[in-house]
Structure formats: structure tokens, C-alpha cells
Scaffold this active site. Structure first.
Site, PDB file in Angstrom:
ATOM      1  N   GLY A  40      37.336  41.638  39.014  1.00 10.58           N
ATOM      2  CA  GLY A  40      37.227  42.376  40.271  1.00 10.58           C
ATOM      3  C   GLY A  40      38.536  43.025  40.666  1.00 10.58           C
ATOM      4  N   GLY A  45      41.466  51.617  35.777  1.00 15.44           N
ATOM      5  CA  GLY A  45      41.410  51.008  34.440  1.00 15.44           C
ATOM      6  C   GLY A  45      40.037  50.416  34.169  1.00 15.44           C
ATOM      7  N   HIS A  46      39.529  49.663  35.154  1.00 13.71           N
ATOM      8  CA  HIS A  46      38.188  49.080  35.008  1.00 13.71           C
ATOM      9  C   HIS A  46      37.129  50.189  34.938  1.00 13.71           C
ATOM     10  CE1 HIS A  46      40.256  45.732  37.368  1.00 13.71           C
ATOM     11  NE2 HIS A  46      39.870  45.103  36.286  1.00 13.71           N
ATOM     12  N   GLN A  70      41.319  30.154  33.487  1.00 11.02           N
ATOM     13  CA  GLN A  70      42.438  30.870  32.893  1.00 11.02           C
ATOM     14  C   GLN A  70      43.681  30.890  33.789  1.00 11.02           C
ATOM     15  OE1 GLN A  70      39.934  34.487  32.624  1.00 11.02           O
ATOM     16  NE2 GLN A  70      41.761  35.624  33.200  1.00 11.02           N
ATOM     17  N   ASP A 168      45.533  44.486  27.996  1.00 11.58           N
ATOM     18  CA  ASP A 168      45.663  43.062  27.672  1.00 11.58           C
ATOM     19  C   ASP A 168      45.471  42.909  26.160  1.00 11.58           C
ATOM     20  OD1 ASP A 168      45.648  41.759  30.506  1.00 11.58           O
ATOM     21  OD2 ASP A 168      44.099  43.294  30.538  1.00 11.58           O
ATOM     22  N   GLN A 171      44.693  39.561  24.472  1.00 17.07           N
ATOM     23  CA  GLN A 171      43.314  39.204  24.825  1.00 17.07           C
ATOM     24  C   GLN A 171      42.330  39.905  23.879  1.00 17.07           C
ATOM     25  OE1 GLN A 171      41.980  38.707  28.977  1.00 17.07           O
ATOM     26  NE2 GLN A 171      41.015  40.702  28.702  1.00 17.07           N
TER      27      GLN A 171
HETATM   28  P1  AMP Z   1      40.746  41.985  34.623  1.00 16.16           P
HETATM   29  O1  AMP Z   1      39.887  42.277  35.798  1.00 16.16           O
HETATM   30  O2  AMP Z   1      42.207  42.119  34.892  1.00 16.16           O
HETATM   31  O3  AMP Z   1      40.380  40.692  33.934  1.00 16.16           O
HETATM   32  O4  AMP Z   1      40.430  43.116  33.570  1.00 16.16           O
HETATM   33  C1  AMP Z   1      39.130  43.373  33.133  1.00 16.16           C
HETATM   34  C2  AMP Z   1      39.182  44.329  31.972  1.00 16.16           C
HETATM   35  O5  AMP Z   1      39.811  45.541  32.385  1.00 16.16           O
HETATM   36  C3  AMP Z   1      40.016  43.793  30.790  1.00 16.16           C
HETATM   37  O6  AMP Z   1      39.389  44.154  29.569  1.00 16.16           O
HETATM   38  C4  AMP Z   1      41.317  44.511  30.958  1.00 16.16           C
HETATM   39  O7  AMP Z   1      42.040  44.667  29.759  1.00 16.16           O
HETATM   40  C5  AMP Z   1      40.848  45.851  31.493  1.00 16.16           C
HETATM   41  N1  AMP Z   1      41.950  46.544  32.171  1.00 16.16           N
HETATM   42  C6  AMP Z   1      42.741  46.051  33.154  1.00 16.16           C
HETATM   43  N2  AMP Z   1      43.680  46.962  33.497  1.00 16.16           N
HETATM   44  C7  AMP Z   1      43.474  48.035  32.694  1.00 16.16           C
HETATM   45  C8  AMP Z   1      44.121  49.297  32.555  1.00 16.16           C
HETATM   46  N3  AMP Z   1      45.179  49.640  33.280  1.00 16.16           N
HETATM   47  N4  AMP Z   1      43.637  50.154  31.642  1.00 16.16           N
HETATM   48  C9  AMP Z   1      42.557  49.826  30.870  1.00 16.16           C
HETATM   49  N5  AMP Z   1      41.910  48.662  30.949  1.00 16.16           N
HETATM   50  C10 AMP Z   1      42.357  47.777  31.854  1.00 16.16           C
END
Ligand code: AMP
Length: 309
Positions: A40, A45-46, A70, A168, A171
Site C-alpha cells: 500500500g 512505482g506501484h 518482514q 527491490d 527481492q
Molecule cells: P512495496 O509496496 O514497497 O512492497 O512494493 C510493492 C511492489 O512495488 C514491489 O514489487 C516493489 O519492488 C515495487 N516498487 C516499489 N517502488 C517502486 C518503484 N519506485 N518503481 C518500480 N517498482 C516499485
């Protein structure tokens, strides 16, 4: 959850059973499902991952779940931004439709989830050999938590395609191994890092930064870019590149001292196949990555050079 306004086009499920019913109909209709796991506090990016999923699949589902497994007991589980209403609004603003599963911790972890790993009960997934280095040095149980929750969600969502961000990168490597070796029946897609206009990698944790800290938050990206520039123009000797990047961070740290605290966690040049440090010349491409504390906020970033995961 009670006062939530569900915007048009957005479907929200709180129970796994209800979500599965929806998912099953998609299968019966011979349509495809793309899946984006998130915690969330959605940003561009999301949304870029959702866009990619939309291009390839008939339907798109996200999960929004701040995964306790985590987070170490000293980390920011309690304060991690939870902005569900804004997340649903952002999805509705950018997409005609999307489905979001927002499960409860108790349903995701029926055996409970203790913050202290030594007290945890139930099944956990570990990806050995790729979880202890880089991010794993400071966050030894992080990838166990990630691999476990992603396994659960892949079993629940059963998507044809799943989408992760290169932001990430470790990951991505861990999950890629897990999907392959555990025979999850899904195709993994890795999407480029989305950045702010000045280059800062977008992250839900960027909201922690004060305006002064935001100014210095570019320090890591600058260090990575310096290594890239040297790699392309002067030397491929990894330790020399890491030393130059470390020096840049140290210099910035001194400049910032009066205004904000900067602390280097690590800068690494690693082999994409093993995630081990390159100790000599970089031969078959590499992952340049790092983590820096700006104030109390831990920022990560990476660049992949001459290599694709
Ligand atoms: P998170 O909500 O931080 O767990 O991220 C969820 C997904 O969004 C993961 O696959 C992250 O790698 C991806 N993500 C987070 N930040 C970015 C970004 N700046 N650009 C591309 N993907 C992103």
C-alpha cells in the site's frame, strides 16, 4: 475499513474466500489475471506495475498488506504508512477497474505471527543463498518474511502473471528462485524502477523524509550513478568503484552534518547470478546496489549494468 468509500470500478475484498470466488469466475470465463503484491501507500512505482499487468492480462488484482513477518521488532511496522482510501482513489483515477484484496493479519497467519522469529509458529519459506547478503546483512529475516507472504498470496491469487519492481532487486532475485524452485505456476515480470524527476527512486518510505532530508536523499542514487559512469568510462574494477561511491557518500555526510544525519549501510557490486560481491573486474554485468540512512529513514536503490534478471 468501515468508513471506506469504494470508488467506481474498484472492487475490494477483505476475505480470502470471497476473493477466491471472484478469481474462480475469471478462470471459468477463460480470462487471465495479472497480480501486483504491495504494502500500500501506492505511488507511481506501484501504478506502473498495474499498468504493465493491464497490458498483458484481462483482469488485474492487487494485494495491500503490510506484512508483519518482514519487519524486525525494531523496524517501522507500527508507523508504516497506511493510506487505503488514497490508494483506492489513486487506482480509480488511473484505471477503469481493478480488484484489491486487503486481508487481515489473522487470516494471513492463522498460526499467529510473533515479531520475534525464535517464537514464531507455522510454515515459513526461506530462499537460501540469496537472502543473507546485501539487504539480509541488516535485515536477516526480511526475505523469509517476503518469501512466505508472497507464497501465501500466490496460492490465494493464482495469477497467470505477477509483477515486481526492480527497485527491490534482491527481492526480485529471491522471488524468481522461489517461483522456479517451488514450481509456482506463474510468470514473473520485473519492471523498471520509477523515479522522481530528480532521480530519487519512488518509495512509500520517502514520505518519512523532511524537506531537508529529501534534499540529501539523492546521495545513494548519485553514488550509484558515479559507479556507473566510472564503469562505462574508466574502470571495471569493482572495489575501486565501491571505494569511489563510499567516498562520495562520506563527503555528502560531512556536508550535511549540521542539517541532517546520513549513514551508509552498504554499497555493493554483486554478481546477478549469485548476489556475491565482485572482488575484481566486473565481467558479466553486475548489480550495483546500496542502502543509506537519511535521518532515520533507510533508503535503498540499485542499477543493473549489462545484465537482465
Ligand atoms: P512495496 O509496496 O514497497 O512492497 O512494493 C510493492 C511492489 O512495488 C514491489 O514489487 C516493489 O519492488 C515495487 N516498487 C516499489 N517502488 C517502486 C518503484 N519506485 N518503481 C518500480 N517498482 C516499485
Amino acid at each position: 475499513m468501515n468508513n471506506l468509500r469504494i470508488p467506481p470500478g474498484i472492487r475490494v475484498f477483505n476475505s480470502i474466500k470471497d476473493f477466491r470466488q471472484w478469481r474462480r469466475q475469471i478462470l471459468l470465463d477463460r480470462q487471465t489475471l495479472g497480480y501486483v503484491p504491495t504494502m500500500g501507500a501506492l505511488h507511481r512505482g506501484h501504478l506502473a506495475l498495474v499498468s504493465e499487468a493491464k497490458k498483458a492480462c484481462d483482469h488485474v488484482a492487487l494485494t495491500i498488506f503490510v506484512n508483519p513477518a518482514q519487519f524486525a521488532p525494531n523496524e517501522d511496522l507500527g508507523t508504516y504508512p497506511r493510506t487505503l482510501q488514497a490508494d483506492l482513489d489513486a487506482l480509480a483515477q488511473h484505471f477503469d477497474r481493478a480488484t484489491v484484496l486487503v486481508p487481515q493479519v489473522a487470516e494471513m497467519y492463522p498460526s499467529g505471527i510473533e515479531p520475534d522469529v525464535t517464537k514464531q509458529v507455522g510454515p515459513f519459506v526461506e530462499v537460501k543463498g540469496f537472502s543473507h547478503q546485501l539487504e539480509g546483512t541488516t535485515r536477516p529475516h526480511f526475505f523469509r518474511g517476503v518469501a512466505t507472504v508472497v507464497s501465501k498470496f500466490l496460492n490465494i491469487v493464482e495469477p497467470e502473471q505477477v509483477y515486481f519492481g526492480q527497485k527491490d532487486v534482491q527481492q526480485c532475485v529471491v522471488i524468481q528462485r522461489m517461483i522456479r524452485d517451488m514450481h509456482f505456476n506463474v510468470h514473473m515480470n520485473i519492471c523498471p524502477t520509477v523515479r522522481e524527476s530528480d532521480g530519487l527512486a519512488m518509495s512509500s518510505r520517502n514520505t518519512y523524509l523532511t524537506p531537508i532530508q529529501r534534499k540529501y536523499a539523492l546521495v545513494l542514487y548519485n553514488a550509484l550513478k558515479l559507479m556507473q559512469e566510472m564503469y562505462e568510462n574508466t574502470t571495471k574494477h569493482a572495489p575501486t568503484l565501491v571505494a569511489a561511491a563510499t567516498e562520495l557518500v562520506n563527503k555528502t555526510q560531512q556536508e550535511a552534518q549540521a542539517e541532517c544525519e546520513i549513514k551508509l549501510d552498504y554499497i555493493s557490486i554483486a554478481s546477478p547470478s549469485t548476489l556475491n560481491e565482485v572482488t575484481d573486474d566486473i565481467k558479466d554485468g553486475c548489480i550495483m546496489s546500496g542502502a543509506v540512512y537519511v535521518g532515520k529513514t533507510r533508503l535503498i536503490d540499485n542499477l543493473m549494468l549489462d545484465v537482465k534478471l
